[in-house]
Enzyme design. Structure first.
Site, mmCIF file in Angstrom:
data_model
loop_
_atom_site.group_PDB
_atom_site.id
_atom_site.type_symbol
_atom_site.label_atom_id
_atom_site.label_comp_id
_atom_site.label_asym_id
_atom_site.label_seq_id
_atom_site.Cartn_x
_atom_site.Cartn_y
_atom_site.Cartn_z
ATOM 1 N N SER A 233 -24.562 31.636 19.921
ATOM 2 C CA SER A 233 -23.468 31.961 20.838
ATOM 3 C C SER A 233 -23.946 31.725 22.267
ATOM 4 O O SER A 233 -24.926 32.333 22.705
ATOM 5 C CB SER A 233 -23.055 33.420 20.681
ATOM 6 O OG SER A 233 -22.434 33.863 21.874
ATOM 7 N N HIS B 210 -21.255 28.504 18.749
ATOM 8 C CA HIS B 210 -20.190 29.518 18.843
ATOM 9 C C HIS B 210 -19.813 29.703 20.312
ATOM 10 O O HIS B 210 -20.654 30.042 21.147
ATOM 11 C CB HIS B 210 -20.735 30.817 18.231
ATOM 12 C CG HIS B 210 -19.784 31.958 18.153
ATOM 13 N ND1 HIS B 210 -18.888 32.127 17.119
ATOM 14 C CD2 HIS B 210 -19.598 33.016 18.980
ATOM 15 C CE1 HIS B 210 -18.204 33.244 17.310
ATOM 16 N NE2 HIS B 210 -18.603 33.798 18.444
ATOM 17 N N HIS C 214 -14.252 31.178 19.428
ATOM 18 C CA HIS C 214 -13.882 32.558 19.106
ATOM 19 C C HIS C 214 -12.958 33.055 20.210
ATOM 20 O O HIS C 214 -13.414 33.402 21.298
ATOM 21 C CB HIS C 214 -15.181 33.379 19.003
ATOM 22 C CG HIS C 214 -14.959 34.838 18.753
ATOM 23 N ND1 HIS C 214 -15.971 35.769 18.869
ATOM 24 C CD2 HIS C 214 -13.859 35.533 18.384
ATOM 25 C CE1 HIS C 214 -15.498 36.969 18.583
ATOM 26 N NE2 HIS C 214 -14.210 36.864 18.300
ATOM 27 N N PHE D 265 -18.973 41.640 25.057
ATOM 28 C CA PHE D 265 -20.288 41.507 25.701
ATOM 29 C C PHE D 265 -21.363 41.130 24.681
ATOM 30 O O PHE D 265 -21.245 41.484 23.510
ATOM 31 C CB PHE D 265 -20.679 42.826 26.390
ATOM 32 C CG PHE D 265 -19.695 43.221 27.449
ATOM 33 C CD1 PHE D 265 -19.813 42.733 28.746
ATOM 34 C CD2 PHE D 265 -18.621 44.048 27.132
ATOM 35 C CE1 PHE D 265 -18.876 43.079 29.713
ATOM 36 C CE2 PHE D 265 -17.674 44.397 28.101
ATOM 37 C CZ PHE D 265 -17.801 43.912 29.395
ATOM 38 N N GLY D 266 -22.385 40.445 25.167
ATOM 39 C CA GLY D 266 -23.536 40.132 24.330
ATOM 40 C C GLY D 266 -24.537 41.273 24.361
ATOM 41 O O GLY D 266 -24.355 42.263 25.080
ATOM 42 N N ASP E 226 -20.732 38.504 13.711
ATOM 43 C CA ASP E 226 -20.917 38.349 15.153
ATOM 44 C C ASP E 226 -21.230 39.694 15.788
ATOM 45 O O ASP E 226 -20.409 40.611 15.751
ATOM 46 C CB ASP E 226 -19.612 37.776 15.733
ATOM 47 C CG ASP E 226 -19.733 37.350 17.180
ATOM 48 O OD1 ASP E 226 -20.809 37.489 17.766
ATOM 49 O OD2 ASP E 226 -18.716 36.853 17.711
ATOM 50 N N GLY F 65 -25.134 41.513 17.470
ATOM 51 C CA GLY F 65 -26.393 42.175 17.159
ATOM 52 C C GLY F 65 -27.186 41.528 16.034
ATOM 53 O O GLY F 65 -28.007 42.192 15.404
ATOM 54 N N GLY G 248 -26.471 35.457 19.819
ATOM 55 C CA GLY G 248 -26.500 35.115 21.242
ATOM 56 C C GLY G 248 -27.806 35.537 21.864
ATOM 57 O O GLY G 248 -28.703 34.734 22.110
#
Ligand code: DX5
Ligand code: ZN
Length: 221
Positions: free
Chosen positions: A14, A39, A72, A149-150, A178, A180, A200
């Site tokens: 990501s 992604h 996404h 948020f990542g 998607d 963690g 990510g």
């Protein structure tokens, strides 16, 4: 560029945690690691409290990459913009069940646009909400963090829904996870039946992105 047939484990980096000023280079690096999917997190500041990229950025990136563009859409009116994303070069388009009034119709439209279609559910959304439409999709996306948020912490309870989704869709539909995902959590979700792992922070926060991808791959073996 087509989503690979179900039956293989794929890592989908990501770009949310990548250097947005150097996106094409960042995608090039993960492409050289042999991933097939990238992604792309699209946020509208309305469905989620953050804003990222839209079709103009995707169209520019398309010229620099042969990866499957897995878009996404964390946006309130996915149906209104689906055509714009397809035109920009998105190959796979996922929308949230929480945002769609006529999900069957939108899945149909995505297929007509030449894209594969995905449905996504938030951590608090029960699997029953996608029961009817999941088998019509090419990939189901299960969120294991609240979207927006990542680098958030993996939610183990949300991951358990993967097993329920797998029962509904059988072996031929991909299940993407998607939020963690790292070498510790990847084997857990694969154990539940996921085959497409978005990551990510676990990739782009590391100086060596290729080693980070390989670490997730190794952890799943
Ligand atoms: C979150 C996004 C994710 C995000 C995942 O809203 O949908 O794709 O980039 O990031 P990590 O892997 O850092 O949890
Ligand atoms: Zn995402």
């Amino acid at each position: 560029m087509r989503l690979p047939e179900a039956g293989t484990i794929e890592i989908a980096p990501s770009i949310l945690s990548a250097d947005f000023a150097r996106l094409a280079d960042e995608i090039g690096v993960v492409e050289s690691a042999g991933v097939k999917i990238v992604h792309l997190d699209v946020m509208d500041g309305h469905f989620v409290p953050n804003i990222t990229i839209g079709p103009p950025v995707i169209a520019k990136l398309r010229k620099y990459s042969n990866l499957v563009f897995d878009s996404h859409l964390m946006i309130s009116e996915p149906g209104k913009y689906a055509g714009r994303f397809a035109e920009a070069g998105a190959n796979h388009i996922t929308f949230h069940i929480e945002t769609a009034s006529e999900p069957e119709k939108l899945i149909d439209e995505l297929h007509q646009l030449g894209c594969t279609a995905g449905i996504c559910l938030n951590p608090e959304t029960p699997v029953e909400a996608i029961e009817k439409v999941a088998p019509l999709c090419d990939m189901v996306l299960v969120m294991t963090v609240h979207p927006g948020f990542g680098a958030q912490e993996f939610m183990p309870e949300a991951a358990k829904k993967i097993a329920q989704v797998r029962e509904i869709v059988g072996p031929d539909v991909r299940i993407e996870v998607d939020g963690g995902i790292d070498p510790q959590t990847a084997p857990i979700v694969v154990g539940y039946g996921a085959d497409t792992l978005v990551a990510g922070n676990a990739i782009f926060a590391k100086p060596d992105r290729i080693a980070a991808i390989n670490a997730i791959r190794e952890a799943c073996k």
